[in-house]
Scaffold this active site. Structure first.
Site, mmCIF file in Angstrom:
data_model
loop_
_atom_site.group_PDB
_atom_site.id
_atom_site.type_symbol
_atom_site.label_atom_id
_atom_site.label_comp_id
_atom_site.label_asym_id
_atom_site.label_seq_id
_atom_site.Cartn_x
_atom_site.Cartn_y
_atom_site.Cartn_z
ATOM 1 N N TYR A 2 11.103 -6.941 -1.232
ATOM 2 C CA TYR A 2 10.080 -7.161 -0.170
ATOM 3 C C TYR A 2 10.315 -8.000 0.964
ATOM 4 O O TYR A 2 11.167 -8.884 1.162
ATOM 5 C CB TYR A 2 8.998 -7.842 -0.823
ATOM 6 C CG TYR A 2 7.628 -8.370 -0.131
ATOM 7 C CD1 TYR A 2 7.090 -7.313 0.733
ATOM 8 C CD2 TYR A 2 6.941 -9.387 -0.226
ATOM 9 C CE1 TYR A 2 6.052 -7.613 1.828
ATOM 10 C CE2 TYR A 2 5.817 -9.755 0.551
ATOM 11 C CZ TYR A 2 5.265 -8.689 1.499
ATOM 12 O OH TYR A 2 4.435 -8.945 2.219
ATOM 13 N N CYS A 3 10.193 -6.934 2.192
ATOM 14 C CA CYS A 3 10.391 -7.715 3.546
ATOM 15 C C CYS A 3 11.874 -8.119 3.567
ATOM 16 O O CYS A 3 12.799 -7.093 3.448
ATOM 17 C CB CYS A 3 9.833 -9.157 3.740
ATOM 18 S SG CYS A 3 9.697 -9.757 5.463
ATOM 19 N N LEU A 4 12.394 -9.241 4.103
ATOM 20 C CA LEU A 4 13.873 -9.482 4.040
ATOM 21 C C LEU A 4 14.557 -9.383 2.798
ATOM 22 O O LEU A 4 15.633 -9.120 2.585
ATOM 23 C CB LEU A 4 14.116 -10.768 4.757
ATOM 24 C CG LEU A 4 13.879 -10.687 6.160
ATOM 25 C CD1 LEU A 4 14.341 -11.878 7.082
ATOM 26 C CD2 LEU A 4 15.034 -9.856 7.080
ATOM 27 N N PHE B 228 9.659 -2.606 -0.052
ATOM 28 C CA PHE B 228 8.251 -2.615 0.508
ATOM 29 C C PHE B 228 8.453 -3.387 2.159
ATOM 30 O O PHE B 228 8.968 -4.424 2.173
ATOM 31 C CB PHE B 228 7.240 -3.744 -0.233
ATOM 32 C CG PHE B 228 7.211 -3.058 -1.643
ATOM 33 C CD1 PHE B 228 7.628 -1.839 -2.113
ATOM 34 C CD2 PHE B 228 6.893 -4.045 -2.588
ATOM 35 C CE1 PHE B 228 7.097 -1.361 -3.308
ATOM 36 C CE2 PHE B 228 6.880 -3.821 -3.921
ATOM 37 C CZ PHE B 228 7.019 -2.211 -4.172
#
Length: 579
Positions: free
Chosen positions: A310-312, A338
């Site tokens: 998720y994200c980074l 994501f």
């Protein structure tokens, strides 16, 4: 060994470092050099463009005429039928209340909108201006104008004046109490007893089965009698706490997955302090992802893993997957990403804060403290959405006296984390500034990796209103890797678009799978061609995982005491509570 000349320069460097760190603190971590260069670039090129200057002068005269005519109609008693002159943008909620259409507030807000339009024209389309500087100047102009919006001034806001008259000033007294609470050392974070980690949020049952100096690994208890043999390993972003994916029971993605018959593991990152200043990207790979993957492989032996980032955390996972492909490590079954960027040439509005001067200033400050303060990252996000996150709150809470009720997502957002100096500098430079990952230069273990080596099936999610990882940037994985990619575009923002449980109203998404080696479709063409589906995208992801998983069987044990994977405690563990 450094030579004599280098040794002689060390005192000067120490002096410079201390000055730069002090400058960063004094300027709230915003480089004054970057700001000055942007304004000089814009001003000097505008001065050299007489045609643009004449056009701006013509626009100013035209607006002055419009305002004069509008003011005349208002003073003549015709203001109910007067031409509005400038209509607020459709997405602008500042002047929706009917009171803004009455004298003299109609003139105030129309004048403000005209100024806003003029400055938008003045800061864009100037010949010769560097695009980064153009965006920075336009952004700064918007921030400055927003400070003086009539909606933010108590004597110029008819809604505030009406409320104050109705309540005889009680709203202002409540607002003062709220302001005093927010400025106190024990400022309101998650409210009085609201959304306590482990009690109200992050409550999916599980055990901590691994702990090192950087992570705790949580294994969640099965919720079904049988589970799919392939476990899921979640790699959250290290910028915030992991429980964005395990909020309240009704909107927890982790709970949803275990109820779908999966064995779920999730990394919980430590909130670093000054002692962790030298942790870098390789440490986040080795002590983070690889340590977790080794533990999962020991607890669920002989099974490939559905890796989810998720994200980074998704960016880190993509880097790890590319390195594993390079090294012949085939322990992953699939990759789910994501709101995770892998190409940073168009990182969205965060690019306003990314240039050499800005990063150098942050590095100087982090060298002094050992980490980046959580409030600094939160401040950057607040500036990007200043109306939603700052001005509307100031007006609503401090002037109208309306304290917004806390929800689980707001509580999570207030529970920010720090970042180690070395790692933060590395990912800012390697990813945002130099774009090493998409261009095949990002080093892992001293050797570069390529996303083109990834052959795993990928499930990638972008969100329509994402200001952190714009969906078109997330979509660029399509031309970086030839693998099969199922791309989902869903409503919502960077966080709310992912926390999108089934049954949530006004949710829709688009989904399309490009086969391995398939042709490229530009993002706007993709969006126009792919049909819209109503509801949450979670069931579609669950179906995608199910198609790539084996038949359910007996769930694995919690931890593996005989192989050094003993249970260390109950979820959510200790690192998530670290302040």
């Amino acid at each position: 060994m450094p030579d004599a000349k280098a040794d002689a320069m060390l005192p000067w460097k120490a002096l410079d470092d201390s000055v730069h760190a002090a400058l960063s603190r004094a300027c709230l971590s915003i480089s004054p050099h970057s700001v000055l260069l942007a304004w000089m670039d814009w001003a000097t090129h505008l001065a050299a463009s007489p045609g643009k200057c004449l056009e701006l002068a013509r626009l100013a005269i035209e607006q002055a005429g419009q305002m004069q005519a509008y003011l005349h109609e208002c003073l003549a008693g015709l203001h109910e039928d007067a031409d509005a002159g400038v209509a607020p943008p459709l997405e602008d909620r500042r002047f929706r209340d009917p009171a803004w259409q009455r004298w003299p507030f109609n003139v105030l807000h129309q004048s403000f909108l005209m100024h806003e339009r003029w400055w938008d024209e003045a800061t864009r389309g100037v010949w010769g201006v560097d695009p980064h500087h153009e965006h920075a100047v336009a952004f700064a102009a918007r921030q400055w104008l927003d400070m003086f919006s009539p909606g933010n001034l108590p004597l110029a806001n008819p809604v505030v004046l009406r409320r104050t008259a109705e309540e005889r000033g009680a709203n202002l007294l409540r607002g003062f109490d709220y302001l005093r609470d927010d400025l106190s050392p024990h400022q309101r974070q998650t409210g009085p007893g609201e959304f306590v980690v482990g009690r109200d949020v992050a409550v999916t049952p599980g055990k901590v089965v691994l702990k090192n100096r950087l992570i705790e690994l949580i294994q969640y208890a099965p919720a079904t009698g049988k589970v799919h043999p392939e476990p899921i390993l979640i790699v959250p972003a290290w910028i915030m706490k992991y429980y964005i994916l395990d909020l309240s029971p009704h909107n927890s993605l982790v709970r949803y997955l275990v109820e779908q018959g999966y064995t779920v593991f999730c990394i919980s990152w430590k909130n670093p302090d000054a002692d962790d200043r030298d942790l870098g990207m390789d440490d986040y790979l080795n002590l983070g992802f690889h340590a977790a993957l080794d533990a999962v492989a020991a607890i669920v032996p002989g099974r490939k893993v559905h890796a989810t980032g998720y994200c980074l955390g998704g960016t880190l996972l993509a880097i790890a997957a590319a390195a594993m492909a390079r090294d012949g490590d085939d322990r992953l079954a699939s990759l789910s990403l994501f709101t995770a960027q892998t190409d940073f040439t168009e990182p969205g509005e965060l690019a306003l804060f990314i240039d050499e001067s800005q990063i150098a200033l942050l590095e100087a400050q982090m060298a002094d403290t050992g980490y980046l303060f959580a409030e600094q990252m939160g401040g950057a996000f607040m500036m990007l959405r200043s109306y939603d996150l700052l001005w509307s709150r100031l007006v609503g809470e401090y002037l109208l006296g309306e304290r917004r009720p806390m929800n689980d997502l707001m509580a999570w957002n207030a529970d920010a984390t720090r970042m180690p100096a070395k790692m933060h500098a590395q990912y800012l430079r390697r990813l945002f500034l130099d774009d090493d990952l998409s261009e095949g230069r990002h080093p892992v273990g001293g050797r570069s990796v390529s996303l083109g080596d990834i052959r795993l099936p990928v499930f990638s999610v972008g969100t329509v209103a994402d200001h952190v990882a714009p969906w078109r940037s997330v979509y660029k994985l399509h031309y970086l890797s030839p693998t099969e990619i199922t791309f989902v575009l869903t409503t919502g923002g960077h966080n709310a678009g992912i926390v999108s449980e089934p049954g949530r109203p006004r949710r829709q998404y688009q989904l399309h799978t490009r086969p391995a080696g398939g042709g490229y479709i530009a993002p706007d063409e993709w969006q126009a061609a792919v049909p819209v589906q109503q509801g949450s995208w979670w069931p579609a992801w669950a179906d995608w995982l199910r198609q790539r998983s084996g038949e359910p069987g007996e769930p694995p044990r919690m931890g593996l005491p005989g192989r050094g994977r003993r249970v260390l405690g109950d979820a959510p563990g200790e690192y998530v509570r670290g302040k």
